[in-house]
Structure formats: C-alpha cells, structure tokens
Design an enzyme around this catalytic site. Structure first.
Site, mmCIF file in Angstrom:
data_model
loop_
_atom_site.group_PDB
_atom_site.id
_atom_site.type_symbol
_atom_site.label_atom_id
_atom_site.label_comp_id
_atom_site.label_asym_id
_atom_site.label_seq_id
_atom_site.Cartn_x
_atom_site.Cartn_y
_atom_site.Cartn_z
ATOM 1 N N LYS A 1 49.658 36.331 50.851
ATOM 2 C CA LYS A 1 49.371 35.113 50.072
ATOM 3 C C LYS A 1 50.646 34.553 49.437
ATOM 4 C CE LYS A 1 47.100 32.172 47.400
ATOM 5 N NZ LYS A 1 46.769 30.841 47.901
ATOM 6 N N LYS B 1 53.491 30.312 38.808
ATOM 7 C CA LYS B 1 53.241 31.763 38.763
ATOM 8 C C LYS B 1 53.359 32.380 40.161
ATOM 9 C CE LYS B 1 49.157 32.742 39.381
ATOM 10 N NZ LYS B 1 48.082 33.094 40.244
HETATM 11 P P1 NAD Z 1 41.391 28.290 36.693
HETATM 12 O O1 NAD Z 1 42.352 28.427 35.573
HETATM 13 O O2 NAD Z 1 40.775 26.962 36.998
HETATM 14 O O3 NAD Z 1 40.189 29.358 36.524
HETATM 15 C C1 NAD Z 1 40.337 30.618 35.962
HETATM 16 C C2 NAD Z 1 39.042 30.950 35.238
HETATM 17 O O4 NAD Z 1 39.151 32.279 34.708
HETATM 18 C C3 NAD Z 1 38.751 30.028 34.057
HETATM 19 O O5 NAD Z 1 37.410 29.557 34.126
HETATM 20 C C4 NAD Z 1 38.957 30.917 32.835
HETATM 21 O O6 NAD Z 1 38.142 30.563 31.728
HETATM 22 C C5 NAD Z 1 38.577 32.276 33.409
HETATM 23 N N1 NAD Z 1 39.127 33.383 32.642
HETATM 24 C C6 NAD Z 1 40.389 33.544 32.179
HETATM 25 N N2 NAD Z 1 40.497 34.710 31.501
HETATM 26 C C7 NAD Z 1 39.267 35.297 31.559
HETATM 27 C C8 NAD Z 1 38.739 36.514 31.040
HETATM 28 N N3 NAD Z 1 39.488 37.339 30.330
HETATM 29 N N4 NAD Z 1 37.440 36.801 31.278
HETATM 30 C C9 NAD Z 1 36.655 35.964 31.996
HETATM 31 N N5 NAD Z 1 37.113 34.785 32.503
HETATM 32 C C10 NAD Z 1 38.399 34.455 32.283
HETATM 33 O O7 NAD Z 1 42.182 28.827 37.979
HETATM 34 P P2 NAD Z 1 41.839 28.508 39.513
HETATM 35 O O8 NAD Z 1 42.588 27.298 39.961
HETATM 36 O O9 NAD Z 1 40.377 28.605 39.731
HETATM 37 O O10 NAD Z 1 42.568 29.757 40.215
HETATM 38 C C11 NAD Z 1 42.038 31.071 40.125
HETATM 39 C C12 NAD Z 1 42.927 31.990 40.954
HETATM 40 O O11 NAD Z 1 42.927 31.562 42.326
HETATM 41 C C13 NAD Z 1 44.404 31.982 40.508
HETATM 42 O O12 NAD Z 1 44.942 33.272 40.640
HETATM 43 C C14 NAD Z 1 45.051 30.992 41.470
HETATM 44 O O13 NAD Z 1 46.439 31.244 41.618
HETATM 45 C C15 NAD Z 1 44.257 31.250 42.738
HETATM 46 N N6 NAD Z 1 44.145 30.122 43.659
HETATM 47 C C16 NAD Z 1 43.963 28.853 43.205
HETATM 48 C C17 NAD Z 1 43.840 27.822 44.130
HETATM 49 C C18 NAD Z 1 43.623 26.380 43.694
HETATM 50 O O14 NAD Z 1 43.757 25.476 44.546
HETATM 51 N N7 NAD Z 1 43.254 26.111 42.444
HETATM 52 C C19 NAD Z 1 43.908 28.062 45.503
HETATM 53 C C20 NAD Z 1 44.066 29.383 45.928
HETATM 54 C C21 NAD Z 1 44.183 30.404 45.008
#
Ligand code: NAD
Length: 320
Positions: A186, A255
């Site tokens: 990734k 990140k």
């Molecule tokens: P985001 O910030 O939108 O969502 C993260 C969620 O986790 C939030 O709802 C937050 O409230 C929750 N959270 C944080 N700490 C928490 C805790 N202690 N307990 C419970 N919930 C908690 O992030 P995202 O864009 O959905 O990305 C999530 C992951 O996927 C990341 O690692 C990101 O790098 C990866 N990712 C994102 C994308 C994208 O296009 N957004 C694509 C591929 C991978």
C-alpha cells in the site's frame, strides 16, 4: 467516547459470524454500509456519536468501546486514520485485545508495516489472527465495492474472510503470509499515487498558464503517455468543477508518504522524488490545509502561476 446508543445484542445464531467495524469515517462508513447491506450482523464503534446514530437506525448494534466490539464480534475490521490510533484502539485501555469473541482482526487502514508486525505479535499471544488489508480506490471505490484490497497474514485466516473482503473490493490480493506485506504494498502504491497527482497538478497549471484549455489537456493526456489516476479521476472529478470535495484528507496522504519515506530510509532505498513529494505535502499541511482534500494542493501551484485548472478559466499573461 461516544454514548452507547444500543447495547450489543447476543449473536442470533452460533453459526452467524458477527462482524465488528471500528472507524466509520470517509472510507469506513462506506465499507461498513456494504457489509450491513449484505445482511451481515454488525456491531460498530466510532468516537463520533452522529455517525453511530446513522448505523443504529439501519439495524447495526453500536458499541461504546473497542473491547465491547471484540466481546461481541468474531471478526473485527478497522478503518482508522493513523498507526497511533490503530495501536490505541487495539492495545490501549478497553482495546480490541481485551474482548474474548474475536478470532480475526482485519486492519483496512494505512498504517505501515511496523505497526502491523507489532499488532500481529500481540494478537498472536492471545490466539487472535491479525490480517493487514489496506485498501485503494478512494471513497468512490469504497461505496461501489470496487476497492483493491492488499491482504497479508495467515493464509487460512485470509481465506476464511475472503468472501467479506470481496464485498468491499473487486480486486482482492493475497500479498503473502508475513504480517505487514500488505502495508508495504500500500505504501508503494500511495507514494506513486501522490507523486503522480502532484506531477499532474504542476504540469496542468503550467499548461493552463500557457493558454491550454484544461478539458482539452485532459482529453489529450488521457489517451496519451502522460495519463495517471489524477488525470483520469482526481482532476476531472474534483478540480475542474472547483468543488474539491473531501474524499482523502491531505494530512492522511502526508502520513502515508511519510511512512513510505521512513520505511525506505530504514531499508536503505532511495526515494529522490518521494522526498520532494513529502515536502510539498508538509507545506500544504503547514498552510492549514491538512483537513482539506489533497486536490486543493493544486491551488498552491495555481496561485504561484496566476492560472487555474477548471471553471475559472486560465489567465495567460497574468503575472505573479
Ligand atoms: P477518516 O478520518 O475520514 O475516518 C477515520 C474514522 O476513525 C473517523 O470517523 C474517526 O472518528 C474514527 N476514529 C478515530 N479514532 C478513533 C478511535 N479511537 N475509536 C474509534 N473511532 C475512531 O479517514 P478515512 O479517509 O476514512 O481513512 C481511514 C483509513 O483509510 C486511513 O488510514 C487512510 O489512510 C486510509 N485510506 C483512505 C482513503 C481515502 O480515500 N480517504 C483511501 C484508502 C485508504
């Protein structure tokens, strides 16, 4: 911590595998929705109560703490922002590791291989299998179930959850049995995606400044050798319209790129371009744009050039 909206009900049948899902953000909410829509009994957890209420309304149980999820669910999915948040949710107080029902933890987040290896060790001590399975394809792919999934860990455990992963992704890859290999895959992908996007941003702005119509540029590039995922998707969907919807926060891409440069340094690999990509992302975050979609980075190039890519037409001749 969020208030409990509904206590976790007991599993309806011993044969049904209850699924836990922790982290219902831009990606997680959409992936959890797909599992729920497929009829999986679910228990979800997030620190934002409003998100939980929406899931409770659709029949999912809601847990207040990660340990409550792992006390109720056989398989627990994670979609959390950072390696630190994944470590805290798994190993911290009332963490996933404290529940007794869970057999497999699947981390869909991008965390890097080091935390994946560390978590695999800790969970193995409790008889729980950890699978790192980061995803690619953005919120559009998460909603449509067309993500790429890069899974690593015990093969038998992977095979037992493969049908669930196929609800999330059209392209499910088993990368290998060594924990963290999915994460390494990734990081390679996302460094390349970030490099492609920034290269597309700066060259498209240069073209706009030269008087080229942005749509014409994309029409040409997307059937020529310069095309990449930014010219095919990101720019047409998010930049040309000047809407910049929040799909992938700049701080999360930063990140990922940081994790990749750290891994490269440790392994003794060279990332010349990657270091520049990291600095541009760091600059955008320092400007206060960390919470905005990374498509907004093009605006730094645009301000410098005095030309925009999209609805506000190009301004050739405008000096900086
Ligand atoms: P985001 O910030 O939108 O969502 C993260 C969620 O986790 C939030 O709802 C937050 O409230 C929750 N959270 C944080 N700490 C928490 C805790 N202690 N307990 C419970 N919930 C908690 O992030 P995202 O864009 O959905 O990305 C999530 C992951 O996927 C990341 O690692 C990101 O790098 C990866 N990712 C994102 C994308 C994208 O296009 N957004 C694509 C591929 C991978």
């Amino acid at each position: 911590m969020a208030a409990v909206i509904d206590r976790v009900p007991p599993a309806a049948s011993a044969k049904v595998r209850r699924i836990g899902f922790i982290g219902l953000g831009n990606m997680g909410a959409r992936m959890a929705q797909r599992l729920l829509a497929a009829g999986q009994p679910m228990v979800v957890c997030d620190i934002v109560p409003d998100i939980l209420a929406a899931f409770a309304a659709e029949g999912s149980a809601v847990a207040e703490q990660p340990a409550e999820v792992s006390a109720a669910a056989e398989i627990v999915f994670l979609s959390l922002p950072t390696p630190q948040s994944v470590r805290a949710v798994c190993l911290g107080p009332s963490g996933v590791i404290e529940g007794n029902a869970t057999k497999i933890v699947v981390d869909l987040s991008t965390t890097g291989p080091r935390v994946a290896k560390e978590l695999a060790r800790h969970f193995a001590d409790k008889g729980i299998t950890f699978i790192d399975a980061p995803v690619s394809g953005g919120v559009v792919g998460a909603e449509a179930g067309t993500l790429s999934v890069m899974a690593a860990g015990d093969r038998q455990a992977f095979e037992s959850i493969e049908s669930l992963l196929r609800l999330l992704g059209r392209n499910v890859f088993y990368i290998g049995s060594v924990p963290g290999l999915g994460q390494s895959m990734k990081l390679v992908n996302n460094m390349l995606a970030a490099t492609n996007a920034l290269a597309a941003f700066e060259t498209l702005v240069m073209g706009a400044k030269a008087g080229l119509d942005p749509q014409v540029m994309l029409d040409v590039i997307n059937v020529s050798s310069g095309r990449n995922s930014a010219t095919l998707d990101k720019v047409p969907q998010c930049v040309l319209s000047r809407t910049f919807p929040l799909r992938f926060a700049t701080e999360l891409l930063y990140k990922d790129v940081r994790l990749c440069t750290e891994e490269a340094e440790e392994a003794g690999s060279l990332l010349w371009l990657g270091q520049t990509v990291k600095q541009i992302l760091a600059f955008a975050v320092a400007q206060g744009d960390g919470g905005k979609d990374y498509a907004t980075i093009i605006q730094h190039f645009e301000r410098w050039a005095g030309a925009t890519v999209g609805a506000e037409s190009a301004h050739p001749g405008t000096s900086r």
